[in-house]
Design an enzyme around this catalytic site. Sequence first.
Site, short mmCIF file in Angstrom:
data_model
loop_
_atom_site.label_atom_id
_atom_site.label_comp_id
_atom_site.label_asym_id
_atom_site.label_seq_id
_atom_site.Cartn_x
_atom_site.Cartn_y
_atom_site.Cartn_z
N THR A 163 0.84 -1.20 0.00
CA THR A 163 0.00 0.00 0.00
C THR A 163 0.87 1.26 0.00
O THR A 163 2.03 1.20 0.40
CB THR A 163 -0.86 -0.05 1.29
OG1 THR A 163 -1.83 -1.06 1.11
CG2 THR A 163 -1.54 1.24 1.61
N ARG A 191 -14.76 -6.30 1.72
CA ARG A 191 -13.93 -6.02 2.90
C ARG A 191 -13.30 -4.63 2.76
O ARG A 191 -12.74 -4.29 1.72
CB ARG A 191 -12.85 -7.08 3.02
CG ARG A 191 -11.86 -6.86 4.17
CD ARG A 191 -10.63 -6.14 3.71
NE ARG A 191 -9.58 -6.08 4.73
CZ ARG A 191 -8.51 -5.30 4.66
NH1 ARG A 191 -8.35 -4.51 3.62
NH2 ARG A 191 -7.60 -5.32 5.60
N VAL A 192 -13.35 -3.84 3.81
CA VAL A 192 -12.69 -2.53 3.82
C VAL A 192 -11.68 -2.52 4.95
O VAL A 192 -12.00 -2.89 6.09
CB VAL A 192 -13.72 -1.40 4.02
CG1 VAL A 192 -13.02 -0.05 4.11
CG2 VAL A 192 -14.73 -1.40 2.87
N GLY A 193 -10.48 -2.09 4.65
CA GLY A 193 -9.43 -2.05 5.67
C GLY A 193 -9.36 -0.69 6.34
O GLY A 193 -10.33 0.08 6.37
N ASP A 194 -8.20 -0.38 6.86
CA ASP A 194 -8.00 0.87 7.60
C ASP A 194 -7.81 2.08 6.69
O ASP A 194 -8.10 3.22 7.08
CB ASP A 194 -6.77 0.75 8.49
CG ASP A 194 -5.53 0.48 7.63
OD1 ASP A 194 -5.48 -0.58 6.98
OD2 ASP A 194 -4.65 1.35 7.57
N GLY A 215 -0.34 -1.84 6.48
CA GLY A 215 -0.24 -3.18 7.04
C GLY A 215 -1.62 -3.81 7.15
O GLY A 215 -2.56 -3.39 6.48
#
Length: 302
Positions: A163, A191-194, A215
Amino acid sequence: MRPVVVVHGGAGTATPDLHEAAVAGTRRAALASFERLMVGASAQEAAVVAVRILEDDEAFNAGRGACMTADGRFEMDAAIMRSHDLRAGAVASVPEVRDAIVLAEAVLEHTPHVLLAGEGALRFARARGIGHFGRDEVWTQKAQDRFDAAVAGAMRKDNRADTVGAVVLDSMGNTAAAGSTGGVLLKMPGRVGDTPQVGAGLYAHPELGAAAATGVGEVILQHVMCHSLLLSIANDDPQASAEALCRRVSGRNRSAVGIIAVLPDGRFAVAHESDHMAYAVVHPGPDGPIVAGGLRRPAGAC
Ligand code: ASP
């Protein structure tokens, strides 16, 4: 105020063949961002410049080069936040978009909202005539190979790609943070991350500074990582705070995490708990910009 640009290329486990490209890419993006600052761009503009360059660079897990979902598609997340009015713009789960950071900035500038997801983000982008969409815009052989290897069980699937993110302090003393990602390899669709979530994946505040995380998004969210760092960093050594936080968030599972931060006084931090993290820092020197960076490894690693 002495401006500073800090860029990261992801807390990851990318194969060595990509290391040189990741170091060169972060350096190029940080320098371009800094040059824009020098001709009067705001921290927000400069952060977007850096992320946009990294989205076009196949070495990274963002835009062109992003990793695939479990069903072999692409879903992008991106966000930008600026300090002076705490405004943020983000998009999540946007299919096959090369320049998700442009959409995120448009959410900040042209809507009363912070985060648009999926179909809504797509319609917003179409209505504004922004974004480069299509599988051809984002697909790479690298992503295909990693997907195939992960599906075949031939590689770890937790965080195999890198990223991108940037934090910037401009000469007015304002900061901004930005990031863009394809997420984690083989993520469930939806799905959604930070990365697009304010507080966890990024934060910018007039007194506290700006931070951007990378991460495994799930642990970053659990610790609201960027906001936590900025709250703890102000009265402490930024680098030591960032390293301690990465160790805590990485936890017993040793999840890959990393963070970059810049304070309003110009101090900055670059820390991670992962096999590596490419990064670049640029600030003014007597004879032009001073660039530092490389492929950082955890403290104590060789
Ligand atoms: N934080 C990103 C996510 O979980 C992935 C990364 O930084 O590599 O979506």
